[in-house]
Design an enzyme around this catalytic site. Sequence first.
Site, PDB file in Angstrom:
ATOM      1  N   ARG A   1       0.936  -1.245  -0.010  1.00 44.68           N
ATOM      2  CA  ARG A   1      -0.094   0.020  -0.027  1.00 44.68           C
ATOM      3  C   ARG A   1       0.903   1.188   0.116  1.00 44.68           C
ATOM      4  O   ARG A   1       2.074   0.953   0.213  1.00 44.68           O
ATOM      5  CB  ARG A   1      -0.918  -0.129   1.290  1.00 44.68           C
ATOM      6  CG  ARG A   1      -0.284   0.036   2.616  1.00 44.68           C
ATOM      7  CD  ARG A   1      -1.246  -0.586   3.468  1.00 44.68           C
ATOM      8  NE  ARG A   1      -0.545  -0.745   4.699  1.00 44.68           N
ATOM      9  CZ  ARG A   1      -0.203   0.215   5.673  1.00 44.68           C
ATOM     10  NH1 ARG A   1      -0.246   1.219   5.378  1.00 44.68           N
ATOM     11  NH2 ARG A   1       0.476  -0.203   6.847  1.00 44.68           N
ATOM     12  N   THR A   2       0.102   2.487  -0.258  1.00 48.72           N
ATOM     13  CA  THR A   2       0.750   3.572  -0.117  1.00 48.72           C
ATOM     14  C   THR A   2       1.315   4.136   1.233  1.00 48.72           C
ATOM     15  O   THR A   2       0.569   4.198   1.914  1.00 48.72           O
ATOM     16  CB  THR A   2       0.113   4.663  -0.774  1.00 48.72           C
ATOM     17  OG1 THR A   2      -0.527   4.293  -2.040  1.00 48.72           O
ATOM     18  CG2 THR A   2       0.772   6.161  -1.122  1.00 48.72           C
ATOM     19  N   LEU A   3       2.757   3.995   1.397  1.00 47.89           N
ATOM     20  CA  LEU A   3       3.269   4.335   2.569  1.00 47.89           C
ATOM     21  C   LEU A   3       3.497   5.855   2.849  1.00 47.89           C
ATOM     22  O   LEU A   3       3.446   6.733   3.546  1.00 47.89           O
ATOM     23  CB  LEU A   3       4.524   3.705   2.887  1.00 47.89           C
ATOM     24  CG  LEU A   3       4.393   2.203   3.155  1.00 47.89           C
ATOM     25  CD1 LEU A   3       5.524   1.382   3.066  1.00 47.89           C
ATOM     26  CD2 LEU A   3       3.393   1.772   4.479  1.00 47.89           C
ATOM     27  N   TYR A   4       3.941   6.591   1.416  1.00 49.26           N
ATOM     28  CA  TYR A   4       3.956   7.999   1.240  1.00 49.26           C
ATOM     29  C   TYR A   4       4.048   8.156  -0.220  1.00 49.26           C
ATOM     30  O   TYR A   4       4.025   7.464  -1.048  1.00 49.26           O
ATOM     31  CB  TYR A   4       5.607   8.290   2.122  1.00 49.26           C
ATOM     32  CG  TYR A   4       6.587   7.499   1.482  1.00 49.26           C
ATOM     33  CD1 TYR A   4       7.270   7.320   0.492  1.00 49.26           C
ATOM     34  CD2 TYR A   4       6.860   6.444   2.684  1.00 49.26           C
ATOM     35  CE1 TYR A   4       8.341   6.756   0.040  1.00 49.26           C
ATOM     36  CE2 TYR A   4       8.049   5.570   2.266  1.00 49.26           C
ATOM     37  CZ  TYR A   4       8.748   5.611   1.111  1.00 49.26           C
ATOM     38  OH  TYR A   4       9.734   4.640   0.651  1.00 49.26           O
TER      39      TYR A   4
ATOM     40  N   TRP B   1      -3.683   8.867  -1.673  1.00 46.95           N
ATOM     41  CA  TRP B   1      -3.202  10.230  -1.039  1.00 46.95           C
ATOM     42  C   TRP B   1      -3.281  11.442  -1.670  1.00 46.95           C
ATOM     43  O   TRP B   1      -2.597  12.150  -2.482  1.00 46.95           O
ATOM     44  CB  TRP B   1      -1.604   9.859  -1.122  1.00 46.95           C
ATOM     45  CG  TRP B   1      -0.827  10.122  -0.087  1.00 46.95           C
ATOM     46  CD1 TRP B   1      -0.910  11.478   0.363  1.00 46.95           C
ATOM     47  CD2 TRP B   1      -0.457   9.441   1.273  1.00 46.95           C
ATOM     48  NE1 TRP B   1      -0.011  11.768   1.867  1.00 46.95           N
ATOM     49  CE2 TRP B   1       0.176  10.425   2.050  1.00 46.95           C
ATOM     50  CE3 TRP B   1      -0.278   7.961   1.251  1.00 46.95           C
ATOM     51  CZ2 TRP B   1       0.759   9.827   3.156  1.00 46.95           C
ATOM     52  CZ3 TRP B   1       0.351   7.734   2.534  1.00 46.95           C
ATOM     53  CH2 TRP B   1       0.699   8.550   3.463  1.00 46.95           C
TER      54      TRP B   1
END
Lengths: 245, 223
Positions: free
Chosen positions: A22-25, A129
């Site tokens: 998944r998108t961590l940053y 995000w």
Amino acid sequence: MNLADSTPAMNTLLGSEADSQRTLYPYVTGTSVVGIKYKDGILLAADMGGSYGSTLRYKTVERLKPVGKHSIIGASGEISDFQEIMRYLDELILYDNMWDDGNSLGPKEVHNYLTRMMYNRRNKFNPLWNSLVLGGVKNGQKYLGTVSMIGVHYEDNHVATGFGNHLARPILRDEWHENLTFEEGVKLLEKCMRVLLYRDRSAVNKLQIAKITEAGVTISQPYSLKTFWDFSAFKNPTVGAEGSW
Amino acid sequence: MTKQQANWSPYDNNGGTCVAIAGADYCVIAADTRMSTGYNILTRDYSKIIQLADKSVMASSGFQADVRALQKVLAARHLIYQHQHNKQMSCPAMAQLLSNTLYYKRFFPYYAFNVLGGLDNEGKGCVFTYDAVGSYERVGYSSQGSGATLITPFLDNQLKSPSPLLLPAKDAVTPLSESEAIDLVKTCFASATERDIYTGDKLEMVILNASGIRREYMELRKD
């Protein structure tokens, strides 16, 4: 028991970054979007920069897009997530159109859809995000709303994402009124975008303004703002602030 | 690339204060309309009060996205209830439903701080106060949210409600008249707004009594 055997299990427990799905940053990001209501509809403004961390990686990113006949979306945050959101929205509009019943989704419906989408993904700990702005006009009703990465959403007469909340909204609170003409609206947005350009390091001097009225969507060609960098504080920023360097 | 952004959190605190006061034949439910995040004011006109049934009204502060999800669940459950029983849910029943709905997410809670006000089956004012995971209690008055620390002791002092330890149990409803209660709520919010940065802009009050439901507004400090 052999210590080496337990290492993979330890990795799973610790959830190392390397195998995360998944998108961590965020990677490539767009900065603020500013939106206002005006006499005949909604105006949105966003620059065209795409930042890779602090590197200005892309300079022609379109962050304002039409959604169906009655709405426009403006996105800040992860560009790839925005592109995925546009795929979802275009599919939504297509499937809605296939009913061929003369009905179509308005800005209120699209905004609600986005709201549920963002909140649903945060519940799965896999957020999109972005901070999104949605504007539109349908049946003479103007609509302007925003949604954040974790699903916080609201409507207002003027909205902004990111730095825009700090720098643009105070200006809008001072100067916005219900009867702004198109020219006055554009002027006000340009004033906001100029302040953002001066003070937000990831802003670039290439922007688009989108307009939506009962008549439909128009998104401007990219253009630049006139700037003035000869203020003495810009020329020598450390005067009066003497430090070790 | 090195990580630049702070790691994200699934929660946010959007602030806001809620108050409810129950009287013998009325109930006042109030909340401010400011929505904030950190030092930013997101909007000055966001209603935190929702009418869940004819005689139950909920005011909620905390994380706005969770609050909205909670409101949607309760609205859906109440619609089903109406289809099954052909009547409106009573306020004490709604209170139990709200508790169960909050506890259902005990291990990934709704970050929502609620007060539920309304009229019970006898037409008496009732207030239910909650924590984020569903513990609840029927009281005579309550305050929740960012200004609760300022308002609760003031209400304790002004309303001097009978101790819940008294035997036989005494009624917790306040002795005030409806208009006195409304004035008290206005004072509470005007005071909380002075010190709490998350409270302000506008006060929204919902008043329930035998003749129905009405809304009143009062401007608050905008700084």
